[in-house]
Design a protein around this motif. Structure first.
Motif, PDB file in Angstrom:
ATOM      1  N   ALA A  16       4.813 -13.645 -25.832  1.00 27.86           N
ATOM      2  CA  ALA A  16       4.945 -14.333 -26.983  1.00 27.86           C
ATOM      3  C   ALA A  16       4.067 -15.873 -26.970  1.00 27.86           C
ATOM      4  CB  ALA A  16       6.227 -14.976 -27.479  1.00 27.86           C
ATOM      5  N   ARG A  17       3.702 -16.114 -25.683  1.00 27.46           N
ATOM      6  CA  ARG A  17       2.142 -17.211 -25.308  1.00 27.46           C
ATOM      7  C   ARG A  17       1.478 -16.451 -26.230  1.00 27.46           C
ATOM      8  NH1 ARG A  17       5.279 -18.658 -20.524  1.00 27.46           N
ATOM      9  NH2 ARG A  17       4.222 -17.357 -19.481  1.00 27.46           N
ATOM     10  N   GLU A  18       0.830 -15.607 -25.510  1.00 22.40           N
ATOM     11  CA  GLU A  18      -0.082 -14.564 -26.695  1.00 22.40           C
ATOM     12  C   GLU A  18      -0.113 -13.783 -27.832  1.00 22.40           C
ATOM     13  OE1 GLU A  18      -3.919 -12.345 -24.505  1.00 22.40           O
ATOM     14  OE2 GLU A  18      -2.336 -12.742 -23.393  1.00 22.40           O
ATOM     15  N   TYR A  19       1.093 -13.161 -27.779  1.00 24.70           N
ATOM     16  CA  TYR A  19       0.760 -12.278 -29.476  1.00 24.70           C
ATOM     17  C   TYR A  19       1.875 -12.562 -30.035  1.00 24.70           C
ATOM     18  CZ  TYR A  19      -1.257  -9.210 -26.655  1.00 24.70           C
ATOM     19  OH  TYR A  19      -2.876  -8.435 -25.609  1.00 24.70           O
ATOM     20  N   ARG A  20       2.213 -12.297 -31.124  1.00 24.84           N
ATOM     21  CA  ARG A  20       3.417 -12.754 -32.171  1.00 24.84           C
ATOM     22  C   ARG A  20       3.702 -11.453 -31.490  1.00 24.84           C
ATOM     23  NH1 ARG A  20       1.773 -11.911 -38.164  1.00 24.84           N
ATOM     24  NH2 ARG A  20       1.248 -10.305 -37.606  1.00 24.84           N
ATOM     25  N   VAL A  21       5.342 -12.056 -30.905  1.00 24.47           N
ATOM     26  CA  VAL A  21       6.359 -10.671 -30.841  1.00 24.47           C
ATOM     27  C   VAL A  21       7.193  -9.923 -31.925  1.00 24.47           C
ATOM     28  CG1 VAL A  21       7.537 -10.110 -29.177  1.00 24.47           C
ATOM     29  CG2 VAL A  21       5.267 -10.619 -28.087  1.00 24.47           C
ATOM     30  N   ILE A  22       7.653  -9.495 -31.981  1.00 21.42           N
ATOM     31  CA  ILE A  22       7.804  -8.636 -33.137  1.00 21.42           C
ATOM     32  C   ILE A  22       9.306  -7.641 -32.671  1.00 21.42           C
ATOM     33  CG2 ILE A  22       8.954  -8.010 -35.281  1.00 21.42           C
ATOM     34  CD1 ILE A  22       6.187  -7.791 -36.685  1.00 21.42           C
ATOM     35  N   ALA A  23      10.807  -8.185 -32.671  1.00 23.40           N
ATOM     36  CA  ALA A  23      11.927  -6.996 -31.633  1.00 23.40           C
ATOM     37  C   ALA A  23      13.392  -7.281 -32.932  1.00 23.40           C
ATOM     38  CB  ALA A  23      11.590  -6.908 -30.200  1.00 23.40           C
ATOM     39  N   PRO A  24      13.564  -5.819 -32.660  1.00 22.21           N
ATOM     40  CA  PRO A  24      15.267  -6.178 -33.483  1.00 22.21           C
ATOM     41  C   PRO A  24      16.249  -7.551 -32.459  1.00 22.21           C
ATOM     42  CG  PRO A  24      14.795  -4.060 -31.669  1.00 22.21           C
ATOM     43  CD  PRO A  24      13.528  -5.313 -31.009  1.00 22.21           C
ATOM     44  N   VAL A  25      16.102  -8.096 -33.527  1.00 21.15           N
ATOM     45  CA  VAL A  25      16.833  -9.638 -33.101  1.00 21.15           C
ATOM     46  C   VAL A  25      18.335  -9.127 -34.511  1.00 21.15           C
ATOM     47  CG1 VAL A  25      14.746 -10.683 -32.321  1.00 21.15           C
ATOM     48  CG2 VAL A  25      15.610 -10.225 -35.162  1.00 21.15           C
ATOM     49  N   GLU A  26      19.980 -10.114 -34.147  1.00 19.26           N
ATOM     50  CA  GLU A  26      20.202 -10.249 -34.630  1.00 19.26           C
ATOM     51  C   GLU A  26      20.166 -11.143 -36.004  1.00 19.26           C
ATOM     52  OE1 GLU A  26      25.141 -11.261 -34.883  1.00 19.26           O
ATOM     53  OE2 GLU A  26      23.929 -11.253 -32.949  1.00 19.26           O
ATOM     54  N   LYS A  27      20.485 -10.580 -37.283  1.00 18.85           N
ATOM     55  CA  LYS A  27      20.232 -12.094 -37.819  1.00 18.85           C
ATOM     56  C   LYS A  27      21.602 -11.695 -39.301  1.00 18.85           C
ATOM     57  CE  LYS A  27      16.136 -13.805 -41.370  1.00 18.85           C
ATOM     58  NZ  LYS A  27      14.419 -13.460 -42.381  1.00 18.85           N
ATOM     59  N   ASP A  28      21.815 -12.713 -39.644  1.00 13.84           N
ATOM     60  CA  ASP A  28      22.729 -12.477 -41.085  1.00 13.84           C
ATOM     61  C   ASP A  28      23.336 -11.809 -40.456  1.00 13.84           C
ATOM     62  OD1 ASP A  28      21.393 -14.823 -42.487  1.00 13.84           O
ATOM     63  OD2 ASP A  28      20.310 -13.339 -43.323  1.00 13.84           O
ATOM     64  N   GLY A  29      24.034 -11.647 -38.734  1.00  7.76           N
ATOM     65  CA  GLY A  29      24.944 -10.840 -38.654  1.00  7.76           C
ATOM     66  C   GLY A  29      24.119  -9.143 -38.397  1.00  7.76           C
ATOM     67  N   LEU A  30      23.383  -9.413 -38.601  1.00  6.66           N
ATOM     68  CA  LEU A  30      22.617  -7.569 -38.566  1.00  6.66           C
ATOM     69  C   LEU A  30      21.489  -7.765 -37.922  1.00  6.66           C
ATOM     70  CD1 LEU A  30      22.614  -6.702 -42.543  1.00  6.66           C
ATOM     71  CD2 LEU A  30      24.012  -6.205 -41.385  1.00  6.66           C
ATOM     72  N   ILE A  31      20.909  -6.207 -36.746  1.00  9.38           N
ATOM     73  CA  ILE A  31      19.971  -6.288 -36.069  1.00  9.38           C
ATOM     74  C   ILE A  31      18.942  -5.456 -37.233  1.00  9.38           C
ATOM     75  CG2 ILE A  31      19.843  -4.689 -34.344  1.00  9.38           C
ATOM     76  CD1 ILE A  31      21.432  -6.990 -33.752  1.00  9.38           C
ATOM     77  N   GLN A  32      17.864  -6.273 -36.755  1.00  8.33           N
ATOM     78  CA  GLN A  32      16.834  -5.554 -37.901  1.00  8.33           C
ATOM     79  C   GLN A  32      15.678  -6.731 -37.638  1.00  8.33           C
ATOM     80  OE1 GLN A  32      16.787  -8.162 -41.624  1.00  8.33           O
ATOM     81  NE2 GLN A  32      18.310  -8.483 -41.174  1.00  8.33           N
ATOM     82  N   TYR A  33      14.417  -6.369 -37.089  1.00  7.20           N
ATOM     83  CA  TYR A  33      13.330  -6.377 -36.222  1.00  7.20           C
ATOM     84  C   TYR A  33      13.062  -7.810 -37.182  1.00  7.20           C
ATOM     85  CZ  TYR A  33      12.726  -1.424 -34.568  1.00  7.20           C
ATOM     86  OH  TYR A  33      12.495  -0.665 -34.517  1.00  7.20           O
ATOM     87  N   GLY A  34      12.607  -9.052 -36.332  1.00  5.02           N
ATOM     88  CA  GLY A  34      11.900  -9.830 -36.906  1.00  5.02           C
ATOM     89  C   GLY A  34      11.238 -10.361 -35.182  1.00  5.02           C
TER      90      GLY A  34
END
Length: 201
Positions: A16-34
């Motif tokens: 994350a220090r060198e790239y934009r890292v996107i992974a499954p995350v919990e958001k608004d009670g749902l698992i989605q990419y962020g």
């Protein structure tokens, strides 16, 4: 190579220090990419996200260009996203959807510079499915729980660690920077057994 699960947060922090890292995350009670700021945010112990991974490269809405108006007239500027991006933990079915999009946005009649620029600057770390859901149908889509096509790096979950394979040239290049240990023969055999035995309808 081998990646112990306890080291994942540290590896993602480094990336994350060198790239934009996107992974499954919990958001608004749902698992989605962020996009994640720290490795602890990633949720890898899930089957599928609620929204498809193709939105990473083909968002529902995006700003294509902006313009200014002054005494000299109208001037436009395209907003092309060339940010180096790593998608970590994408399931093979989502990777397959991106391969299909590739054919839509680059063919003998049309090329979409917005999509293709994002695609060229995105590295995909695929994650095999040890427990395909009863509603999964990846095999019917010429895919499978451990399909590696389209991934640059591929992870197989063997319990306390992941066996890591560099698939593409840029995936192998990234692995060379991470300093992971080589996987032992027992770990490789366990990964190979899972890949051979686990199927989805």
């Amino acid at each position: 190579m081998i990646l112990n699960k306890g080291e994942i947060a540290k590896i993602l922090d480094k990336l994350a220090r060198e790239y934009r890292v996107i992974a499954p995350v919990e958001k608004d009670g749902l698992i989605q990419y962020g996009a994640i700021k720290g490795g602890e945010e990633a949720c890898l112990n899930i089957s599928n996200t609620k929204k498809p991974g193709k939105e990473i490269l083909f968002p529902q809405t995006e700003e294509l260009f902006n313009y200014t108006v002054d005494a000299e007239g109208v001037r436009t500027k395209e907003n092309i996203d060339a940010t180096g991006t790593i998608v970590f933990g994408m399931r093979p079915c989502d990777v397959k959807s991106i391969l299909l999009l590739d054919n839509v946005f680059k063919n003998d009649q049309y090329e979409d510079v917005y999509y293709l620029t994002r695609r060229a600057n995105t590295l995909i770390v695929g994650l095999g499915c040890n427990e395909p859901g009863i509603t999964c149908f990846c095999s019917s889509m010429d895919c499978g729980p451990f399909a590696k096509e389209g991934s640059d790096i591929f992870l197989t979950d063997i319990g306390e660690a992941y066996v890591v394979e560099g698939i593409s040239e840029k995936g192998q290049e990234l692995l060379g920077k991470l300093g992971l240990s080589e996987a032992g023969e027992e770990a490789k055999a366990e990964a190979a057994k899972l890949q051979a035995e686990i199927k989805a309808d």
